[in-house]
Write a protein that holds these residues in place. Structure first.
Motif, PDB file in Angstrom:
ATOM      1  N   ARG A  76       0.564  -1.688   0.100  1.00 52.86           N
ATOM      2  CA  ARG A  76       0.296  -0.052  -0.353  1.00 52.86           C
ATOM      3  C   ARG A  76       0.248   1.036  -0.424  1.00 52.86           C
ATOM      4  N   THR A  97     -11.383  14.441  -5.993  1.00 50.33           N
ATOM      5  CA  THR A  97     -11.659  13.285  -5.464  1.00 50.33           C
ATOM      6  C   THR A  97     -13.265  12.178  -5.733  1.00 50.33           C
ATOM      7  N   PHE A 100     -13.680   8.373  -6.024  1.00 53.53           N
ATOM      8  CA  PHE A 100     -12.355   8.026  -5.689  1.00 53.53           C
ATOM      9  C   PHE A 100     -12.392   7.040  -4.361  1.00 53.53           C
ATOM     10  N   MET A 101     -11.803   5.217  -5.279  1.00 52.13           N
ATOM     11  CA  MET A 101     -12.414   4.439  -3.929  1.00 52.13           C
ATOM     12  C   MET A 101     -11.169   3.817  -3.425  1.00 52.13           C
ATOM     13  N   LYS A 102     -10.235   4.742  -2.850  1.00 53.67           N
ATOM     14  CA  LYS A 102      -9.387   4.010  -2.442  1.00 53.67           C
ATOM     15  C   LYS A 102      -8.526   5.527  -1.753  1.00 53.67           C
ATOM     16  N   LEU A 109      -1.040  12.251   1.462  1.00 51.48           N
ATOM     17  CA  LEU A 109      -1.360  13.980   2.264  1.00 51.48           C
ATOM     18  C   LEU A 109      -0.227  14.593   2.523  1.00 51.48           C
ATOM     19  N   ASN A 118     -12.597  15.938  -2.054  1.00 55.06           N
ATOM     20  CA  ASN A 118     -13.826  14.988  -2.523  1.00 55.06           C
ATOM     21  C   ASN A 118     -14.755  14.745  -2.113  1.00 55.06           C
ATOM     22  N   HIS A 120     -18.962  13.162  -0.686  1.00 51.73           N
ATOM     23  CA  HIS A 120     -19.290  11.867   0.010  1.00 51.73           C
ATOM     24  C   HIS A 120     -20.579  11.581  -0.816  1.00 51.73           C
ATOM     25  N   GLY A 129     -16.596   6.399   4.314  1.00 54.78           N
ATOM     26  CA  GLY A 129     -16.691   4.964   3.953  1.00 54.78           C
ATOM     27  C   GLY A 129     -17.580   4.350   2.423  1.00 54.78           C
ATOM     28  N   VAL A 151     -10.079  16.625   2.536  1.00 56.68           N
ATOM     29  CA  VAL A 151      -9.230  15.617   2.661  1.00 56.68           C
ATOM     30  C   VAL A 151      -8.238  15.273   3.582  1.00 56.68           C
ATOM     31  N   GLY A 154      -8.428  10.652   8.191  1.00 55.86           N
ATOM     32  CA  GLY A 154      -9.094   9.847   8.442  1.00 55.86           C
ATOM     33  C   GLY A 154      -9.682   9.674   7.488  1.00 55.86           C
ATOM     34  N   VAL A 155     -11.064   8.677   7.255  1.00 53.34           N
ATOM     35  CA  VAL A 155     -12.101   8.689   6.381  1.00 53.34           C
ATOM     36  C   VAL A 155     -13.068   9.757   6.198  1.00 53.34           C
ATOM     37  N   ASP A 156     -13.009  10.227   5.096  1.00 55.97           N
ATOM     38  CA  ASP A 156     -14.675  11.834   5.286  1.00 55.97           C
ATOM     39  C   ASP A 156     -14.892  12.454   6.736  1.00 55.97           C
ATOM     40  N   THR A 157     -13.403  12.414   7.319  1.00 63.56           N
ATOM     41  CA  THR A 157     -13.866  13.368   8.782  1.00 63.56           C
ATOM     42  C   THR A 157     -13.303  14.591   8.424  1.00 63.56           C
TER      43      THR A 157
HETATM   44  N1  LIG Z   1      -7.134   9.972   3.373  1.00 62.72           N
HETATM   45  C1  LIG Z   1      -8.560   9.669   2.741  1.00 62.72           C
HETATM   46  N2  LIG Z   1      -8.432   9.571   1.279  1.00 62.72           N
HETATM   47  C2  LIG Z   1      -9.735   9.575   0.786  1.00 62.72           C
HETATM   48  C3  LIG Z   1     -11.045   9.999   1.603  1.00 62.72           C
HETATM   49  C4  LIG Z   1     -10.518  10.350   2.885  1.00 62.72           C
HETATM   50  O1  LIG Z   1     -11.688  11.023   3.679  1.00 62.72           O
HETATM   51  N3  LIG Z   1      -9.746  10.398   3.314  1.00 62.72           N
HETATM   52  N4  LIG Z   1     -12.118  10.209   1.028  1.00 62.72           N
HETATM   53  C5  LIG Z   1     -12.069   9.106  -0.378  1.00 62.72           C
HETATM   54  C6  LIG Z   1     -13.681   9.219  -0.975  1.00 62.72           C
HETATM   55  N5  LIG Z   1     -14.440   7.590   0.224  1.00 62.72           N
HETATM   56  C7  LIG Z   1     -15.668   8.491   0.542  1.00 62.72           C
HETATM   57  O2  LIG Z   1     -15.902   9.844   0.307  1.00 62.72           O
HETATM   58  C8  LIG Z   1     -14.167   6.657   0.597  1.00 62.72           C
HETATM   59  C9  LIG Z   1     -13.556   6.173  -0.598  1.00 62.72           C
HETATM   60  C10 LIG Z   1     -12.984   4.099  -0.027  1.00 62.72           C
HETATM   61  C11 LIG Z   1     -13.310   4.158   1.521  1.00 62.72           C
HETATM   62  C12 LIG Z   1     -12.693   2.657   1.685  1.00 62.72           C
HETATM   63  O3  LIG Z   1     -12.883   2.365   2.051  1.00 62.72           O
HETATM   64  N6  LIG Z   1     -11.868   2.089   0.331  1.00 62.72           N
HETATM   65  C13 LIG Z   1     -10.901   0.533   0.880  1.00 62.72           C
HETATM   66  C14 LIG Z   1     -11.168  -0.019  -0.847  1.00 62.72           C
HETATM   67  C15 LIG Z   1     -12.393  -0.556  -1.120  1.00 62.72           C
HETATM   68  C16 LIG Z   1     -12.639  -0.428  -2.557  1.00 62.72           C
HETATM   69  O4  LIG Z   1     -11.322  -1.075  -3.596  1.00 62.72           O
HETATM   70  O5  LIG Z   1     -13.862  -0.734  -3.102  1.00 62.72           O
HETATM   71  C17 LIG Z   1      -9.446   0.878   0.990  1.00 62.72           C
HETATM   72  O6  LIG Z   1      -9.186   1.713   0.607  1.00 62.72           O
HETATM   73  O7  LIG Z   1      -9.224   0.362   1.767  1.00 62.72           O
HETATM   74  C18 LIG Z   1     -13.682   4.671   1.649  1.00 62.72           C
HETATM   75  C19 LIG Z   1     -13.755   5.835   1.943  1.00 62.72           C
HETATM   76  C20 LIG Z   1     -11.379   9.098  -1.761  1.00 62.72           C
HETATM   77  N7  LIG Z   1      -9.471   8.725  -0.162  1.00 62.72           N
END
Ligand SMILES: Nc1nc2c(c(=O)[nH]1)N[C@@H](CN(C=O)c1ccc(C(=O)N[C@@H](CCC(=O)O)C(=O)O)cc1)CN2
Ligand SMILES: NCC(=O)N[C@@H]1O[C@H](COP(=O)([O-])[O-])[C@@H](O)[C@H]1O
Length: 215
Positions: A76, A97, A100-102, A109, A118, A120, A129, A151, A154-157
């Motif tokens: 990663r 983003t 964008f699903m990563k 960052l 981003n 959401h 998530g 962004v 965190g995740v969506d924080t």
């Molecule tokens: N550091 C951050 N990166 C990203 C964020 C964020 O808030 N902080 N937002 C995402 C977009 N997003 C929600 O809006 C989001 C996308 C993907 C995931 C997730 O759990 N991804 C998994 C894999 C999922 C897959 O491949 O289908 C992962 O990354 O392991 C959570 C939130 C953009 N990036």
């Protein structure tokens, strides 16, 4: 502890790299908006993490694109570094983003933090998530919506820039609800990118403000 106060200055005409993973309808709408007279941002490249229709939107628009797939890297962290380098090559003022699903890592960052926007498909902090729309449906909420935020690690924080509610109808399934949310996202994202490019962002801890028009 005093909250950190960060300033993102206006960058118009902003160079924007858009990251996507899916159908790319939000990317398409941002491409269309960026082509309207006087729009203060230009999409200079599109990046994806997998083969996806978003790539075709870039090709159709004559916009440079790149793909950095996780499975093509040993781990990663290596993927995060490769994505950072691929985006940096285009010297963006802003990164967006749009589906964008990563999760972006620390190297990315460190390089672009504070200027990653981003979108959401929920009213954060509810339903963060990768599965926000089915989660909202399963919970039984009557109102969900769209959130555009900066962004962070965190995740969506990250600090919220804009939100708009979207009603949930009794007959909704994931597809109908998600499409109703996307209608809002396509407009709101283009509005926020333009506003950030033109007026910048002042953020203080959790609070982010796009200064009002001084005209
Ligand atoms: N550091 C951050 N990166 C990203 C964020 C964020 O808030 N902080 N937002 C995402 C977009 N997003 C929600 O809006 C989001 C996308 C993907 C995931 C997730 O759990 N991804 C998994 C894999 C999922 C897959 O491949 O289908 C992962 O990354 O392991 C959570 C939130 C953009 N990036
Ligand atoms: N948590 C990330 C997430 O769910 N992002 C969502 O993916 C969709 C992409 O639509 P598109 O592929 O039609 O542009 C959008 O609804 C976006 O908010």
């Amino acid at each position: 502890m005093t909250a950190s106060r960060d300033q993102l200055p206006p960058t118009a005409p902003a160079k924007v790299v858009v990251l996507a993973s899916g159908t790319g309808s939000l990317l398409r709408s941002l491409i269309d908006a960026s082509r309207s007279d006087g729009y203060p941002a230009r999409i200079v490249a599109v990046g994806v993490d997998r083969v996806c229709p978003a790539e075709e939107h870039a090709d159709d628009a004559g916009i440079a694109r790149f793909r950095v797939a996780l499975r093509e890297h040993p781990d990663r962290s290596a993927w995060d570094r490769a994505l950072t380098d691929a985006v940096a090559a285009h010297e963006p003022d802003l990164v967006v983003t749009a589906g964008f699903m990563k999760i972006l890592g620390t190297v990315f960052l460190d390089r672009f933090g504070g200027r990653i926007i981003n979108t959401h498909p929920a009213l954060l902090p509810s339903f963060p998530g990768a599965h926000a729309v089915p989660d909202a449906l399963a919970y039984g909420v009557k109102v969900t919506g769209s959130t555009v935020h900066l962004v962070d690690g965190g995740v969506d924080t990250g600090p919220i820039l804009a939100q708009e509610p979207v009603p949930v109808l009794d007959e909704d399934d994931e597809t109908t609800l998600h499409e109703r949310i996307k209608v809002v996202e396509r407009r709101l994202l283009a509005e926020v990118v333009a506003a950030v490019a033109t007026r910048g962002v002042v953020s203080d801890g959790r609070k982010a403000v796009i200064p009002s028009d001084r005209t």
